[in-house]
Scaffold this active site. Structure first.
Site, short mmCIF file in Angstrom:
data_model
loop_
_atom_site.label_atom_id
_atom_site.label_comp_id
_atom_site.label_asym_id
_atom_site.label_seq_id
_atom_site.Cartn_x
_atom_site.Cartn_y
_atom_site.Cartn_z
N SER A 60 54.89 31.36 42.56
CA SER A 60 54.80 32.66 43.23
C SER A 60 55.58 33.76 42.50
O SER A 60 56.73 33.56 42.09
CB SER A 60 55.33 32.55 44.66
OG SER A 60 55.35 33.83 45.25
N SER A 79 56.11 36.58 44.13
CA SER A 79 56.64 37.42 45.22
C SER A 79 58.13 37.71 45.09
O SER A 79 58.56 38.84 45.34
CB SER A 79 56.34 36.78 46.58
OG SER A 79 54.95 36.78 46.80
N THR A 117 51.87 31.40 51.71
CA THR A 117 50.81 31.18 50.74
C THR A 117 50.16 29.82 50.99
O THR A 117 50.49 29.13 51.96
CB THR A 117 51.35 31.38 49.30
OG1 THR A 117 50.26 31.28 48.38
CG2 THR A 117 52.41 30.37 48.91
N LYS A 122 48.49 29.30 55.47
CA LYS A 122 48.16 30.58 56.13
C LYS A 122 47.56 30.39 57.53
O LYS A 122 47.82 31.17 58.44
CB LYS A 122 47.20 31.40 55.28
CG LYS A 122 47.82 31.91 53.97
CD LYS A 122 46.85 32.77 53.21
CE LYS A 122 47.43 33.15 51.85
NZ LYS A 122 46.56 34.05 51.08
N ASP A 135 46.11 40.85 52.70
CA ASP A 135 45.30 40.79 51.47
C ASP A 135 44.27 41.92 51.43
O ASP A 135 44.05 42.54 50.39
CB ASP A 135 44.58 39.44 51.36
CG ASP A 135 45.52 38.33 50.93
OD1 ASP A 135 46.54 38.62 50.27
OD2 ASP A 135 45.25 37.16 51.26
N GLY A 195 35.16 32.79 49.23
CA GLY A 195 36.37 32.03 49.54
C GLY A 195 37.30 32.86 50.42
O GLY A 195 36.89 33.85 51.03
N GLY A 196 38.57 32.45 50.46
CA GLY A 196 39.55 33.14 51.30
C GLY A 196 39.70 34.61 50.93
O GLY A 196 39.76 35.48 51.82
N THR A 214 27.85 28.62 46.72
CA THR A 214 27.50 27.84 47.92
C THR A 214 27.05 28.85 48.99
O THR A 214 27.87 29.50 49.64
CB THR A 214 28.72 27.04 48.42
OG1 THR A 214 29.29 26.35 47.30
CG2 THR A 214 28.35 26.05 49.50
N TYR A 252 43.29 38.66 38.04
CA TYR A 252 44.16 39.53 37.24
C TYR A 252 44.78 38.82 36.04
O TYR A 252 45.64 39.41 35.36
CB TYR A 252 45.24 40.19 38.12
CG TYR A 252 46.06 39.21 38.91
CD1 TYR A 252 45.69 38.85 40.19
CD2 TYR A 252 47.20 38.62 38.36
CE1 TYR A 252 46.43 37.94 40.92
CE2 TYR A 252 47.94 37.70 39.08
CZ TYR A 252 47.54 37.37 40.37
OH TYR A 252 48.27 36.45 41.08
N GLY A 288 42.70 43.75 39.12
CA GLY A 288 43.14 43.12 40.37
C GLY A 288 44.64 43.01 40.60
O GLY A 288 45.06 42.56 41.66
P1 NAP Z 1 38.77 30.08 46.93
O1 NAP Z 1 38.90 30.22 48.39
O2 NAP Z 1 39.01 28.77 46.28
O3 NAP Z 1 37.30 30.62 46.50
C1 NAP Z 1 36.85 30.50 45.17
C2 NAP Z 1 35.52 31.23 45.03
O4 NAP Z 1 35.09 31.14 43.65
C3 NAP Z 1 34.40 30.63 45.86
O5 NAP Z 1 33.51 31.64 46.24
C4 NAP Z 1 33.73 29.67 44.85
O6 NAP Z 1 32.39 29.37 45.16
C5 NAP Z 1 33.81 30.51 43.60
N1 NAP Z 1 33.70 29.66 42.42
C6 NAP Z 1 34.67 28.84 41.91
N2 NAP Z 1 34.20 28.20 40.81
C7 NAP Z 1 32.91 28.63 40.64
C8 NAP Z 1 31.89 28.34 39.68
N3 NAP Z 1 32.11 27.47 38.67
N4 NAP Z 1 30.71 28.97 39.78
C9 NAP Z 1 30.48 29.86 40.79
N5 NAP Z 1 31.39 30.16 41.74
C10 NAP Z 1 32.60 29.56 41.66
O7 NAP Z 1 39.76 31.10 46.19
P2 NAP Z 1 40.28 32.53 46.68
O8 NAP Z 1 41.57 32.37 47.36
O9 NAP Z 1 39.17 33.21 47.40
O10 NAP Z 1 40.57 33.24 45.27
C11 NAP Z 1 39.52 33.58 44.38
C12 NAP Z 1 40.09 34.29 43.16
O11 NAP Z 1 40.73 35.49 43.55
C13 NAP Z 1 41.16 33.48 42.40
O12 NAP Z 1 40.96 33.69 41.02
C14 NAP Z 1 42.48 34.11 42.84
O13 NAP Z 1 43.47 34.01 41.85
C15 NAP Z 1 42.06 35.55 43.04
N6 NAP Z 1 42.88 36.25 44.04
C16 NAP Z 1 43.48 37.39 43.66
C17 NAP Z 1 44.25 38.09 44.59
C18 NAP Z 1 44.94 39.35 44.18
O14 NAP Z 1 45.91 39.73 44.84
N7 NAP Z 1 44.47 40.04 43.14
C19 NAP Z 1 44.40 37.61 45.91
C20 NAP Z 1 43.75 36.42 46.26
C21 NAP Z 1 42.98 35.75 45.31
P3 NAP Z 1 32.04 28.11 46.12
O15 NAP Z 1 32.24 28.60 47.52
O16 NAP Z 1 30.61 27.82 45.80
O17 NAP Z 1 32.97 27.00 45.75
#
Ligand code: NAP
Length: 282
Positions: free
Chosen positions: A18, A20, A65, A69, A106, A134-135, A158, A223, A244
């Site tokens: 982290s 943070s 984190t 959550k 977020d 995703g989240g 998906t 990012y 990002g």
């Molecule tokens: P998550 O819940 O694990 O979701 C991941 C997403 O990426 C899902 O939609 C997944 O699709 C897709 N994905 C992963 N591998 C893939 C592939 N090979 N082909 C197509 N789609 C794929 O993760 P998250 O928490 O939402 O985070 C997602 C990204 O955002 C991460 O890189 C994270 O570091 C970044 N993030 C940045 C911030 C920020 O403050 N800038 C905050 C949060 C997250 P499926 O549903 O099909 O698996």
């Protein structure tokens, strides 16, 4: 250390990665506040008890984190609208009566980043396309609906996960298949990547942006690297882009304000500090 020293922490499992503490440490120093922000690893088997009895931790509040959550949100006496909608809290604080309050910042972080780096980006509040379900996508969808976007399309590998978000967030949120990407790119004013594609160590995000209007804003919440291939491709054809990193920094603002009583700024010095720590070129 004085007995009145306010202490906060990032909680999760693991928390070693982290950033943070760097962010809050920077603000504590900048504002001359005698406070403390540390990392606190909370194992999954102790998490429920920890959040249920948060008052006993000696902390005035915390960030939460992965993977806690949802457990944290369930332990709160009060949740803000975003945390209630998402069933997940990333920011906690104790109110004057000792009740545990939770927020999900977020989405606010996503908005704060665009407000700062692309002022007026939401003026026309048209249509947006979100890649990923995703989240983070849930937070982005919540944020865009809060700014009155008329349609928020979600495309995800998906499909069922995109459909689930669409079902939860109502009729302005529309799940679609990857096959429709070209058609939807031609309709939207904003494109957001929330998948982990394009992140260092992950597969690239390969899409053809040619149907996208050149005035459409393109933002990537990945990012690392800061300038993802998506952002580079968009910038090369003349689209405005926003990276990002600011989402990460802006999501921390409400917590700091709750715990330490000052609303901090996301400035270049902070961005550069975090970029240096991430080993990422600006
Ligand atoms: P998550 O819940 O694990 O979701 C991941 C997403 O990426 C899902 O939609 C997944 O699709 C897709 N994905 C992963 N591998 C893939 C592939 N090979 N082909 C197509 N789609 C794929 O993760 P998250 O928490 O939402 O985070 C997602 C990204 O955002 C991460 O890189 C994270 O570091 C970044 N993030 C940045 C911030 C920020 O403050 N800038 C905050 C949060 C997250 P499926 O549903 O099909 O698996």
């Amino acid at each position: 250390m004085s007995a009145d020293l306010k202490k906060a922490a990032v909680t999760g499992y693991p928390v070693a990665q982290s950033r943070s503490p760097l962010v809050h440490g920077y603000w504590l120093k900048k504002h001359g506040i005698e406070g403390d922000y540390s990392k606190l690893e909370v194992s999954p088997d102790t998490a429920e008890n920890f959040f249920r009895h948060f008052g006993a931790s000696g902390l005035v509040g915390a960030n939460v984190t992965v993977p806690h959550k949802e457990i944290a949100a369930a332990a709160c006496d009060q949740l803000d609208d975003a945390a209630k909608t998402m069933g997940a809290a990333n920011t906690l604080w104790l109110d004057n009566a000792g009740k545990l309050c939770g927020a999900n910042t977020d989405g606010l972080g996503f908005l704060g980043n665009l407000d700062q780096l692309a002022p007026g980006w939401d003026k026309s509040s048209g249509k947006a396309l979100v890649l990923g379900a995703g989240g983070a996508a849930r937070a982005v969808v919540w944020a865009l609906l809060s700014r009155n976007f008329t349609a928020v399309y979600i495309i995800n590998r998906t499909y069922e996960k995109a459909q689930k978000i669409a079902d939860e967030f109502g009729s302005k949120t529309i799940a679609s298949e990857w096959d429709n990407l070209g058609k939807l790119l031609g309709e939207v004013d904003l494109l957001v990547n929330t998948t982990s594609l394009g992140m260092t160590g992950k597969s690239p995000l390969q899409i053809d942006l040619s149907p996208l209007s050149k005035s459409a804003l393109v933002t990537d919440i990945v990012y690392v690297p800061l300038q993802t291939d998506l952002l580079k491709q968009a910038a090369a054809r003349g689209n405005p882009t926003v990276d990002g990193l600011g989402m990460l920094l802006h999501q921390a603002v409400p917590g700091f304000e709750k715990w330490f009583g000052v609303r901090p700024e996301v400035d270049d010095e902070l961005r550069n500090l975090i970029l240096k720590d991430l080993g990422v070129d600006a």
